[in-house]
Design a protein around this motif. Sequence first.
Motif, PDB file in Angstrom:
ATOM      1  N   ASN A  38       0.811  -1.214   0.000  1.00  0.00           N
ATOM      2  CA  ASN A  38       0.000   0.000   0.000  1.00  0.00           C
ATOM      3  C   ASN A  38       0.845   1.265   0.000  1.00  0.00           C
ATOM      4  N   VAL A  39       1.980   1.220   0.653  1.00  0.00           N
ATOM      5  CA  VAL A  39       2.900   2.361   0.596  1.00  0.00           C
ATOM      6  C   VAL A  39       3.307   2.622  -0.851  1.00  0.00           C
ATOM      7  N   LYS A  40       3.639   1.554  -1.562  1.00  0.00           N
ATOM      8  CA  LYS A  40       4.031   1.687  -2.969  1.00  0.00           C
ATOM      9  C   LYS A  40       2.868   2.176  -3.824  1.00  0.00           C
ATOM     10  N   ARG A  41       1.663   1.657  -3.560  1.00  0.00           N
ATOM     11  CA  ARG A  41       0.494   2.082  -4.337  1.00  0.00           C
ATOM     12  C   ARG A  41       0.250   3.589  -4.169  1.00  0.00           C
ATOM     13  N   LYS A  42       0.378   4.081  -2.964  1.00  0.00           N
ATOM     14  CA  LYS A  42       0.164   5.504  -2.720  1.00  0.00           C
ATOM     15  C   LYS A  42       1.241   6.345  -3.409  1.00  0.00           C
ATOM     16  N   GLU A  43       2.460   5.846  -3.414  1.00  0.00           N
ATOM     17  CA  GLU A  43       3.532   6.557  -4.112  1.00  0.00           C
ATOM     18  C   GLU A  43       3.255   6.639  -5.611  1.00  0.00           C
ATOM     19  N   GLN A  44       2.563   5.620  -6.130  1.00  0.00           N
ATOM     20  CA  GLN A  44       2.224   5.577  -7.556  1.00  0.00           C
ATOM     21  C   GLN A  44       0.912   6.291  -7.871  1.00  0.00           C
ATOM     22  N   GLY A  45       0.308   6.909  -6.861  1.00  0.00           N
ATOM     23  CA  GLY A  45      -0.958   7.606  -7.063  1.00  0.00           C
ATOM     24  C   GLY A  45      -2.158   6.680  -7.128  1.00  0.00           C
ATOM     25  N   LEU A  46      -2.017   5.440  -6.632  1.00  0.00           N
ATOM     26  CA  LEU A  46      -3.104   4.461  -6.648  1.00  0.00           C
ATOM     27  C   LEU A  46      -3.784   4.406  -5.287  1.00  0.00           C
ATOM     28  N   ASN A  47      -5.049   4.018  -5.274  1.00  0.00           N
ATOM     29  CA  ASN A  47      -5.768   3.877  -4.012  1.00  0.00           C
ATOM     30  C   ASN A  47      -5.221   2.693  -3.222  1.00  0.00           C
ATOM     31  N   PRO A  48      -4.923   2.884  -1.941  1.00  0.00           N
ATOM     32  CA  PRO A  48      -4.464   1.753  -1.128  1.00  0.00           C
ATOM     33  C   PRO A  48      -5.622   0.827  -0.772  1.00  0.00           C
ATOM     34  N   ALA A  49      -5.344  -0.464  -0.705  1.00  0.00           N
ATOM     35  CA  ALA A  49      -6.342  -1.437  -0.239  1.00  0.00           C
ATOM     36  C   ALA A  49      -6.147  -1.574   1.260  1.00  0.00           C
ATOM     37  N   ASN A  50      -6.758  -0.668   2.024  1.00  0.00           N
ATOM     38  CA  ASN A  50      -6.382  -0.541   3.430  1.00  0.00           C
ATOM     39  C   ASN A  50      -7.377  -1.132   4.425  1.00  0.00           C
ATOM     40  N   SER A  51      -8.400  -1.838   3.940  1.00  0.00           N
ATOM     41  CA  SER A  51      -9.313  -2.501   4.877  1.00  0.00           C
ATOM     42  C   SER A  51     -10.056  -3.640   4.188  1.00  0.00           C
ATOM     43  N   CYS A  52     -10.389  -4.644   4.954  1.00  0.00           N
ATOM     44  CA  CYS A  52     -11.343  -5.661   4.502  1.00  0.00           C
ATOM     45  C   CYS A  52     -12.753  -5.110   4.703  1.00  0.00           C
ATOM     46  N   TRP A  53     -13.684  -5.647   3.913  1.00  0.00           N
ATOM     47  CA  TRP A  53     -15.104  -5.295   4.072  1.00  0.00           C
ATOM     48  C   TRP A  53     -15.914  -6.558   3.820  1.00  0.00           C
ATOM     49  N   PHE A  54     -16.649  -6.991   4.827  1.00  0.00           N
ATOM     50  CA  PHE A  54     -17.394  -8.243   4.747  1.00  0.00           C
ATOM     51  C   PHE A  54     -18.848  -7.979   4.355  1.00  0.00           C
ATOM     52  N   TRP A  55     -19.366  -8.798   3.432  1.00  0.00           N
ATOM     53  CA  TRP A  55     -20.764  -8.661   3.006  1.00  0.00           C
ATOM     54  C   TRP A  55     -21.168  -9.905   2.218  1.00  0.00           C
ATOM     55  N   GLY A  56     -22.433  -9.980   1.813  1.00  0.00           N
ATOM     56  CA  GLY A  56     -22.899 -11.054   0.930  1.00  0.00           C
ATOM     57  C   GLY A  56     -22.943 -12.427   1.571  1.00  0.00           C
ATOM     58  N   ALA A  57     -23.277 -12.520   2.853  1.00  0.00           N
ATOM     59  CA  ALA A  57     -23.250 -13.807   3.556  1.00  0.00           C
ATOM     60  C   ALA A  57     -24.278 -14.782   3.003  1.00  0.00           C
ATOM     61  N   GLY A  58     -23.919 -16.064   3.019  1.00  0.00           N
ATOM     62  CA  GLY A  58     -24.854 -17.085   2.565  1.00  0.00           C
ATOM     63  C   GLY A  58     -24.337 -18.482   2.834  1.00  0.00           C
ATOM     64  N   THR A  59     -25.230 -19.452   2.658  1.00  0.00           N
ATOM     65  CA  THR A  59     -24.909 -20.853   2.919  1.00  0.00           C
ATOM     66  C   THR A  59     -24.672 -21.611   1.613  1.00  0.00           C
ATOM     67  N   LYS A  60     -24.236 -22.818   1.737  1.00  0.00           N
ATOM     68  CA  LYS A  60     -23.870 -23.654   0.590  1.00  0.00           C
ATOM     69  C   LYS A  60     -25.032 -23.773  -0.399  1.00  0.00           C
ATOM     70  N   PRO A  61     -24.795 -23.442  -1.673  1.00  0.00           N
ATOM     71  CA  PRO A  61     -25.886 -23.476  -2.658  1.00  0.00           C
ATOM     72  C   PRO A  61     -26.052 -24.855  -3.297  1.00  0.00           C
ATOM     73  N   SER A  62     -27.194 -25.021  -3.963  1.00  0.00           N
ATOM     74  CA  SER A  62     -27.439 -26.250  -4.707  1.00  0.00           C
ATOM     75  C   SER A  62     -28.224 -25.904  -5.971  1.00  0.00           C
ATOM     76  N   LEU A  63     -27.555 -25.952  -7.114  1.00  0.00           N
ATOM     77  CA  LEU A  63     -28.181 -25.627  -8.389  1.00  0.00           C
ATOM     78  C   LEU A  63     -28.424 -26.889  -9.205  1.00  0.00           C
ATOM     79  N   THR A  64     -29.515 -26.916  -9.924  1.00  0.00           N
ATOM     80  CA  THR A  64     -29.782 -27.992 -10.875  1.00  0.00           C
ATOM     81  C   THR A  64     -28.781 -27.901 -12.016  1.00  0.00           C
ATOM     82  N   SER A  65     -28.330 -29.026 -12.526  1.00  0.00           N
ATOM     83  CA  SER A  65     -27.397 -29.046 -13.648  1.00  0.00           C
ATOM     84  C   SER A  65     -27.987 -28.299 -14.853  1.00  0.00           C
ATOM     85  N   PHE A  66     -27.202 -27.385 -15.430  1.00  0.00           N
ATOM     86  CA  PHE A  66     -27.643 -26.642 -16.606  1.00  0.00           C
ATOM     87  C   PHE A  66     -27.910 -27.587 -17.770  1.00  0.00           C
ATOM     88  N   GLU A  67     -27.052 -28.573 -17.939  1.00  0.00           N
ATOM     89  CA  GLU A  67     -27.205 -29.503 -19.060  1.00  0.00           C
ATOM     90  C   GLU A  67     -28.458 -30.357 -18.882  1.00  0.00           C
TER      91      GLU A  67
END
Length: 399
Positions: A201-230
């Motif tokens: 992140n230090v290097k990214r900021k030196e290059q004018g890029l946004n630092p990836a400075n935090s995790c963000w948790f979202w989209g919680a869910g349980t194991k899915p089960s889809l019918t076969s497309f074929e």
Amino acid sequence: MKYIVVLGDGMADEPIEELGGRTPIAFAGTGELDRLSKLSEVGMVHTIPDGMSPGSDTANLSVMGYDPKKYYTGRSPLEALSIGIPMKDTEVALRCNLVTLSEEEPYEEKTIIDHSSGEISTEDAAILLEAVRKELESDVYRFYTGTSYRHCLIWQEGSVLKLTAPHDVLGQVIGQYLPQDEMLRMMQKKSYDILKDHPVNVKRKEQGLNPANSCWFWGAGTKPSLTSFEEKYHKKGVMISAVDLLKGIAAGAGMDNIIVEGANGGLDTNYEGKAEAAVKALLEDGYDFAYIHVEAPDEMGHQGSVQRKIKAIEYIDSRVIKYVVERMDASGEEYRLLVLPDHPTPIRVRTHTAAPVPYLLYDSSRPLDNTWNYNEEEAAASGNYIAEGHTLMEHLFSA
């Protein structure tokens, strides 16, 4: 007969004053879509069931023929499938974004600046996630590297909490949107301490890029089960996408994923590579159906960039659709081509909405003769309307 879907994620929009009251689709220079629309069925389709969140998860399930009200168990479990995470029935998957937060205030008072950390590369992101993993992983919480800013947290014996997507609160103070679960909240806050001064992140900021400075948790869910497309459609299908969510839907449906070098989900993705992969799969490798997913318009919508969203639409037209049509026509193979977004990502709000989206359906064996152009206004005026998005796939295969 071969079948192709070209999905421009978040491509639909609202009329924009600076575009003379036109939408980005209507304003963009789309010579191939302009030509095809005169030969195609053009209309509107409602991909998001009433009462459900307008995410790419529910929308793409719908477009692929899976009723989200029946099959949806959360976004992150679909991404977990793509990464190859062996989920247990007792586990909950969460999306772990690497985001950019403002740096001066206490954590709860920070503002979310960028949900994608400047579309960070997977290489940089993997190094940062490894630093988080060393500090925070346990028997209860496991981190997995995905693509770019999109990663996964598996929570043993976890709860499906209501969590906020970061792209829904860009520019807002984060305190009210943090997880209510004490441990998740602590981990998210602790991730900032781990990442803010990391050499990447230090290097990214030196290059004018946004630092990836935090995790963000979202989209919680349980194991899915889809019918076969074929089994469901009697078609052998392949997915071509840079996004783990789409790869996960495909994996859950028993479809194959083709990984295209240089496909990254951004504006500079490998458009030609995706088109070439689809044509090869259909004409040489025995597939009946190809789903080409392009993330770029959605990302540009989240960024609030009108001109970059227009450019993404023009690239899809000239570098994906035109190539696929020319190659399929040259082969002599009959095909049906469906072009659409999964949902709108209006520049005005910089997030998804549940409004219907325009579709174009071209049949090389039965070209139509009409005057419609492909855009939101004319598709609505056509009178063609599909109220339940999950029935669109049957419509595609009805030839």
